[in-house]
Design a protein around this motif. Structure first.
Motif, PDB file in Angstrom:
ATOM      1  N   TYR A   1      -7.949  12.782 -17.542  1.00 19.13           N
ATOM      2  CA  TYR A   1      -6.847  11.918 -17.984  1.00 19.13           C
ATOM      3  C   TYR A   1      -5.542  12.308 -17.305  1.00 19.13           C
ATOM      4  CZ  TYR A   1     -10.612  11.742 -21.275  1.00 19.13           C
ATOM      5  OH  TYR A   1     -11.855  11.668 -21.803  1.00 19.13           O
ATOM      6  N   ILE A   2      -5.379  13.617 -17.046  1.00 16.02           N
ATOM      7  CA  ILE A   2      -4.196  14.050 -16.298  1.00 16.02           C
ATOM      8  C   ILE A   2      -4.254  13.464 -14.893  1.00 16.02           C
ATOM      9  CG2 ILE A   2      -2.958  16.052 -15.380  1.00 16.02           C
ATOM     10  CD1 ILE A   2      -4.069  17.658 -17.764  1.00 16.02           C
ATOM     11  N   VAL A   3      -5.454  13.586 -14.274  1.00 15.14           N
ATOM     12  CA  VAL A   3      -5.617  13.036 -12.926  1.00 15.14           C
ATOM     13  C   VAL A   3      -5.453  11.519 -12.948  1.00 15.14           C
ATOM     14  CG1 VAL A   3      -7.266  12.691 -11.050  1.00 15.14           C
ATOM     15  CG2 VAL A   3      -7.057  14.929 -12.133  1.00 15.14           C
ATOM     16  N   GLY A   4      -6.050  10.881 -13.961  1.00 14.95           N
ATOM     17  CA  GLY A   4      -5.943   9.420 -14.056  1.00 14.95           C
ATOM     18  C   GLY A   4      -4.506   8.975 -14.185  1.00 14.95           C
ATOM     19  N   THR A   5      -3.744   9.697 -15.006  1.00  5.91           N
ATOM     20  CA  THR A   5      -2.330   9.353 -15.200  1.00  5.91           C
ATOM     21  C   THR A   5      -1.563   9.499 -13.884  1.00  5.91           C
ATOM     22  OG1 THR A   5      -2.445  10.169 -17.454  1.00  5.91           O
ATOM     23  CG2 THR A   5      -0.257   9.908 -16.506  1.00  5.91           C
ATOM     24  N   LEU A   6      -1.754  10.660 -13.233  1.00  7.01           N
ATOM     25  CA  LEU A   6      -1.008  10.909 -12.001  1.00  7.01           C
ATOM     26  C   LEU A   6      -1.440   9.945 -10.897  1.00  7.01           C
ATOM     27  CD1 LEU A   6      -0.812  14.804 -11.985  1.00  7.01           C
ATOM     28  CD2 LEU A   6       1.050  13.184 -12.356  1.00  7.01           C
ATOM     29  N   ALA A   7      -2.760   9.776 -10.740  1.00  5.33           N
ATOM     30  CA  ALA A   7      -3.253   8.944  -9.641  1.00  5.33           C
ATOM     31  C   ALA A   7      -2.795   7.503  -9.801  1.00  5.33           C
ATOM     32  CB  ALA A   7      -4.773   9.013  -9.565  1.00  5.33           C
ATOM     33  N   SER A   8      -2.949   6.944 -11.012  1.00  4.25           N
ATOM     34  CA  SER A   8      -2.586   5.539 -11.174  1.00  4.25           C
ATOM     35  C   SER A   8      -1.080   5.348 -11.020  1.00  4.25           C
ATOM     36  CB  SER A   8      -3.056   5.019 -12.534  1.00  4.25           C
ATOM     37  OG  SER A   8      -2.473   5.762 -13.574  1.00  4.25           O
ATOM     38  N   SER A   9      -0.294   6.281 -11.540  1.00  4.12           N
ATOM     39  CA  SER A   9       1.154   6.075 -11.472  1.00  4.12           C
ATOM     40  C   SER A   9       1.678   6.303 -10.054  1.00  4.12           C
ATOM     41  CB  SER A   9       1.874   6.979 -12.474  1.00  4.12           C
ATOM     42  OG  SER A   9       1.595   8.331 -12.204  1.00  4.12           O
ATOM     43  N   VAL A  10       1.137   7.315  -9.366  1.00  5.77           N
ATOM     44  CA  VAL A  10       1.604   7.560  -7.994  1.00  5.77           C
ATOM     45  C   VAL A  10       1.220   6.399  -7.085  1.00  5.77           C
ATOM     46  CG1 VAL A  10       1.274   9.001  -5.957  1.00  5.77           C
ATOM     47  CG2 VAL A  10       1.685  10.069  -8.157  1.00  5.77           C
ATOM     48  N   LEU A  11      -0.013   5.938  -7.232  1.00  2.06           N
ATOM     49  CA  LEU A  11      -0.462   4.794  -6.427  1.00  2.06           C
ATOM     50  C   LEU A  11       0.402   3.569  -6.730  1.00  2.06           C
ATOM     51  CD1 LEU A  11      -2.723   4.541  -4.389  1.00  2.06           C
ATOM     52  CD2 LEU A  11      -4.212   3.652  -6.192  1.00  2.06           C
ATOM     53  N   ALA A  12       0.712   3.394  -8.019  1.00  3.13           N
ATOM     54  CA  ALA A  12       1.559   2.257  -8.407  1.00  3.13           C
ATOM     55  C   ALA A  12       2.928   2.363  -7.739  1.00  3.13           C
ATOM     56  CB  ALA A  12       1.716   2.212  -9.926  1.00  3.13           C
ATOM     57  N   MET A  13       3.488   3.581  -7.720  1.00  2.39           N
ATOM     58  CA  MET A  13       4.808   3.734  -7.107  1.00  2.39           C
ATOM     59  C   MET A  13       4.732   3.491  -5.599  1.00  2.39           C
ATOM     60  SD  MET A  13       6.587   4.109  -9.666  1.00  2.39           S
ATOM     61  CE  MET A  13       8.217   4.346  -8.977  1.00  2.39           C
ATOM     62  N   LEU A  14       3.622   3.927  -4.968  1.00  5.32           N
ATOM     63  CA  LEU A  14       3.478   3.715  -3.523  1.00  5.32           C
ATOM     64  C   LEU A  14       3.463   2.219  -3.204  1.00  5.32           C
ATOM     65  CD1 LEU A  14       0.886   6.424  -2.433  1.00  5.32           C
ATOM     66  CD2 LEU A  14       3.358   6.399  -2.101  1.00  5.32           C
ATOM     67  N   ILE A  15       2.901   1.433  -4.116  1.00  4.95           N
ATOM     68  CA  ILE A  15       2.905  -0.020  -3.908  1.00  4.95           C
ATOM     69  C   ILE A  15       4.267  -0.598  -4.275  1.00  4.95           C
ATOM     70  CG2 ILE A  15       1.825  -2.207  -4.575  1.00  4.95           C
ATOM     71  CD1 ILE A  15      -0.675  -0.461  -5.363  1.00  4.95           C
ATOM     72  N   ALA A  16       4.815  -0.121  -5.392  1.00  4.02           N
ATOM     73  CA  ALA A  16       6.022  -0.756  -5.942  1.00  4.02           C
ATOM     74  C   ALA A  16       7.269  -0.478  -5.116  1.00  4.02           C
ATOM     75  CB  ALA A  16       6.245  -0.299  -7.390  1.00  4.02           C
ATOM     76  N   ILE A  17       7.382   0.736  -4.557  1.00  3.84           N
ATOM     77  CA  ILE A  17       8.635   1.086  -3.874  1.00  3.84           C
ATOM     78  C   ILE A  17       8.919   0.160  -2.683  1.00  3.84           C
ATOM     79  CG2 ILE A  17       9.826   2.885  -2.550  1.00  3.84           C
ATOM     80  CD1 ILE A  17       8.497   4.935  -4.458  1.00  3.84           C
ATOM     81  N   PRO A  18       7.971   0.007  -1.746  1.00  7.70           N
ATOM     82  CA  PRO A  18       8.297  -0.894  -0.625  1.00  7.70           C
ATOM     83  C   PRO A  18       8.545  -2.334  -1.062  1.00  7.70           C
ATOM     84  CG  PRO A  18       6.082   0.048  -0.378  1.00  7.70           C
ATOM     85  CD  PRO A  18       6.696   0.691  -1.563  1.00  7.70           C
ATOM     86  N   VAL A  19       7.729  -2.805  -2.020  1.00 10.50           N
ATOM     87  CA  VAL A  19       7.922  -4.188  -2.481  1.00 10.50           C
ATOM     88  C   VAL A  19       9.314  -4.348  -3.090  1.00 10.50           C
ATOM     89  CG1 VAL A  19       7.139  -5.915  -4.159  1.00 10.50           C
ATOM     90  CG2 VAL A  19       5.465  -4.592  -2.866  1.00 10.50           C
ATOM     91  N   SER A  20       9.706  -3.381  -3.927  1.00 12.12           N
ATOM     92  CA  SER A  20      11.003  -3.481  -4.607  1.00 12.12           C
ATOM     93  C   SER A  20      12.152  -3.391  -3.617  1.00 12.12           C
ATOM     94  CB  SER A  20      11.153  -2.362  -5.634  1.00 12.12           C
ATOM     95  OG  SER A  20      10.084  -2.374  -6.515  1.00 12.12           O
ATOM     96  N   VAL A  21      12.046  -2.456  -2.678  1.00 12.94           N
ATOM     97  CA  VAL A  21      13.146  -2.281  -1.730  1.00 12.94           C
ATOM     98  C   VAL A  21      13.319  -3.540  -0.884  1.00 12.94           C
ATOM     99  CG1 VAL A  21      13.901  -1.001   0.308  1.00 12.94           C
ATOM    100  CG2 VAL A  21      13.056   0.237  -1.676  1.00 12.94           C
ATOM    101  N   CYS A  22      12.205  -4.110  -0.422  1.00 11.21           N
ATOM    102  CA  CYS A  22      12.309  -5.329   0.392  1.00 11.21           C
ATOM    103  C   CYS A  22      12.907  -6.470  -0.425  1.00 11.21           C
ATOM    104  CB  CYS A  22      10.940  -5.734   0.932  1.00 11.21           C
ATOM    105  SG  CYS A  22      10.332  -4.598   2.171  1.00 11.21           S
ATOM    106  N   THR A  23      12.417  -6.638  -1.665  1.00  5.81           N
ATOM    107  CA  THR A  23      12.964  -7.699  -2.502  1.00  5.81           C
ATOM    108  C   THR A  23      14.457  -7.480  -2.730  1.00  5.81           C
ATOM    109  OG1 THR A  23      10.842  -7.610  -3.636  1.00  5.81           O
ATOM    110  CG2 THR A  23      12.524  -9.009  -4.606  1.00  5.81           C
ATOM    111  N   ALA A  24      14.814  -6.220  -3.000  1.00 10.12           N
ATOM    112  CA  ALA A  24      16.220  -5.925  -3.287  1.00 10.12           C
ATOM    113  C   ALA A  24      17.100  -6.195  -2.073  1.00 10.12           C
ATOM    114  CB  ALA A  24      16.364  -4.471  -3.732  1.00 10.12           C
ATOM    115  N   VAL A  25      16.599  -5.877  -0.882  1.00 12.44           N
ATOM    116  CA  VAL A  25      17.378  -6.136   0.330  1.00 12.44           C
ATOM    117  C   VAL A  25      17.652  -7.627   0.460  1.00 12.44           C
ATOM    118  CG1 VAL A  25      17.223  -6.197   2.841  1.00 12.44           C
ATOM    119  CG2 VAL A  25      16.678  -4.094   1.619  1.00 12.44           C
ATOM    120  N   ILE A  26      16.602  -8.429   0.251  1.00 10.74           N
ATOM    121  CA  ILE A  26      16.778  -9.882   0.350  1.00 10.74           C
ATOM    122  C   ILE A  26      17.790 -10.359  -0.689  1.00 10.74           C
ATOM    123  CG2 ILE A  26      15.603 -12.112   0.094  1.00 10.74           C
ATOM    124  CD1 ILE A  26      14.765 -10.682   2.591  1.00 10.74           C
ATOM    125  N   LEU A  27      17.644  -9.865  -1.927  1.00 15.56           N
ATOM    126  CA  LEU A  27      18.534 -10.310  -2.999  1.00 15.56           C
ATOM    127  C   LEU A  27      19.972  -9.884  -2.749  1.00 15.56           C
ATOM    128  CD1 LEU A  27      16.449  -9.689  -6.237  1.00 15.56           C
ATOM    129  CD2 LEU A  27      17.199 -11.862  -5.289  1.00 15.56           C
TER     130      LEU A  27
END
Lengths: 334, 250
Positions: A86-112
């Motif tokens: 569960y520790i691994v599951g928590t870290l893996a899912s959240s880190v992977l989520a951030m790896l996806i979310a950061i570029p998407v958010s930054v690009c969206t924010a730049v456009i906005l």
């Protein structure tokens, strides 16, 4: 000059007492919750020791059979609480989520922040912020009904074809519920807050500096990469830490799309997982039937580990921010 | 070497507000041309059209023709235009997250100059031209924001010079500086015209008289008068120019 009236002095004393009480509640709550969770965990800490953090098996034991006593703690026969998956599951899912979310958010924010103006900008901004208002159970449902089948039929095979040479990315997509689905849903939940914060940060970059870059013949990307992002770095780190903390603590959506993986570490991106938060929600009902109460204590220790992990990430982010602003300050002093 | 600029019927708008109403003028190479006029007359907008910066502001719009030598500026790629027409802004704006060295070198790095020693040489040369080298040579890797305002502005000049443009646009480069720093910037402008075409916007008529070979007087988005600095200040042809330089308005 006349002295202040007795009434206004009394009012001021009241104000100080009330303000002091209100101001101390956040600290008080943090301490109280921390202490309660810690005290609640003590029996399991004594029963499992470090194996709580390194063990892979989570078994409530034979709750209707004999009890055993270990280190002075009585437990159902065969009970063992290994939280590593569960520790691994928590870290893996959240880190992977951030790896996806950061570029998407930054690009969206730049456009906005820089590309769209007027009504288009406000409508787009509102839409992104509305995404933050969707209840997590709805995200979970969408992840099960839409994202799951899509991973099974399209995304999973595609990842296998393109990136299959990496062991962690190769394997059967199974039911479509698992690490990848959790990460995607979490990413979607983090994107709105990360985008809104990054947009606000980028809007604070003085136009003077951006024009300096443009005037020097930088391309749009170079201006953003070399001037804007370094300028907002501190705030961005803070926003990422906040989003990461949220992704680690998210319960309902991951419970629905994580595939409820138990007793095994995820070996591919498609493996079913559980996070600490989702296990607590999932197991509380059966844990309450444990006559020795040890199962509940085990869940309390999970909560403790989750809290500590969140605090550590926040603290790390704070250190990063302090370090970079310190170098900037030193520069000004020199 | 500098190149001349030919401007034909240049018009510019912010939204519905027209700030330039058809400007035509010939800016000679290797000379200092000053643009003077009261606030809001369009002088800053004018030079921001020359390097196509105006179009990057929201609602900014341009019509007309600008030629650099034989090349049509509005037919070229905007990024390329800004590499041959450099700009120095009203407020010093060194990049706050970069060191003194990197502020000057960044244009070279992005321009593809990989060789470290060539890079260093060009940085030193640019800082010397901007009369800043002696003051910063021992702390090249300190943040640029640690410099004083006048030093920061000279750093911005060095940054613009490093990429070796043909034209240098200066938008009131000394208006935020003290008198001593101002004098240094003016000396610098005079020494640079040997190699660059310089267009300098100023609200300070003495400054125009001190540094410029030619001076243009703008009023309400129109070019009222353009000629040799001495004759413009001593024998203005237009009443409005005379009113302005004698201090009757503006």
């Amino acid at each position: 000059m006349r002295a202040a009236s007795r009434a206004s002095k009394t009012a001021d004393i009241w104000f100080r007492v009330v303000a002091g009480l209100c101001a101390s509640t956040p600290v008080l709550f943090l301490v109280v919750i921390g202490v309660v969770v810690l005290i609640d965990s003590i029996p399991v800490i004594r029963y499992m020791g470090w194996h709580f953090l390194t063990g892979v098996n989570w078994d409530l034991g034979d709750m209707y059979g004999n009890m055993v006593v270990r280190n002075g703690v009585s437990a159902p026969a065969g009970a063992t609480y290994g939280a590593l998956p569960y520790i691994v599951g928590t870290l893996a899912s959240s880190v992977l989520a951030m790896l996806i979310a950061i570029p998407v958010s930054v690009c969206t924010a730049v456009i906005l922040a820089y590309r769209v103006h007027g009504p288009v900008k406000s409508v787009f901004s509102i839409l992104v912020e509305l995404l933050a208002g969707i209840p997590s159970v709805v995200f979970g449902l969408w992840g099960m009904v839409v994202l799951g089948p899509w991973i099974v039929h399209d995304l999973g095979p595609a990842i296998n074809r393109v990136l299959g040479f990496i062991p962690f990315l190769r394997g059967s997509a199974g039911t479509g519920l698992g690490l990848l689905n959790s990460a995607l849903v979490l990413a979607l939940m983090v994107v709105p807050i990360l985008t809104a914060t990054t947009r606000d940060l980028l809007e604070q970059v003085p136009v003077l500096y951006r024009e300096g870059g443009i005037g020097l013949g930088m391309t749009d990307w170079e201006v953003i990469r070399r001037i804007c992002l370094p300028y907002v770095k501190d705030g961005l780190i803070g926003a990422v830490a906040l989003g990461w903390g949220r992704a680690m603590g998210e319960t309902m959506a991951v419970l629905m799309v994580g595939g409820s993986g138990m007793n095994a570490l995820p070996h591919t991106i498609f493996s079913p997982i559980s996070t600490m938060a989702s296990v607590i929600a999932n197991q509380l009902d059966s844990a309450l039937t444990d006559a020795t109460h040890l199962a509940v204590h085990a869940l309390a220790e999970l909560a403790l580990v989750l809290m500590v992990l969140t605090l550590i990430t926040n603290w790390l982010a704070r250190i990063l921010v302090q370090r970079s602003s310190k170098t900037l300050r030193e520069g000004v002093r020199a | 070497m500098g190149q001349s600029l030919h401007v034909r019927d240049l018009k510019a708008w912010y939204g519905n507000h027209q700030t330039l109403r058809g400007i035509s003028m010939e800016i000679p190479e290797n000379r200092v041309t000053a643009i003077i006029g009261p606030s809001g007359c369009g002088k800053s907008t004018f030079i921001r059209c020359l390097n196509r910066l105006h179009e990057t502001t929201p609602q900014g719009r341009v019509e007309g023709k600008v030629q650099l030598g034989d090349a049509d500026v509005y037919e070229m790629d905007a990024v390329d235009v800004r590499r041959v027409i450099g700009m120095v802004f009203q407020k010093p704006n060194p990049f706050p997250t970069l060191s003194i060295y990197d502020n000057v070198a960044i244009g070279l790095k992005l321009g593809g100059m990989r060789d470290k020693s060539a890079q260093f040489e060009r940085v030193e040369q640019s800082l010397r031209m901007a009369a800043l080298w002696d003051e910063v040579k021992d702390r090249l890797h300190r943040p640029a924001v640690a410099l004083s305002g006048g030093q920061q502005q000279r750093l911005c000049i060095a940054r613009a010079l490093a990429v070796q443009p043909n034209v240098l646009l200066m938008d009131e480069p000394a208006s935020a500086l003290d008198p001593i720093s101002t004098a240094r910037i003016e000396e610098l402008v005079l020494s640079l015209k040997e190699n660059y075409t310089i267009v300098i916007v100023t609200h300070n008529m003495q400054q125009a008289a001190r540094v410029a070979d030619k001076t243009a007087f703008f009023l309400n988005g129109e070019l009222i008068e353009f000629g040799d600095t001495t004759s413009l200040f001593t024998r203005p042809q237009d009443n409005r120019t005379e009113d302005y330089i004698t201090g009757r308005f503006g």
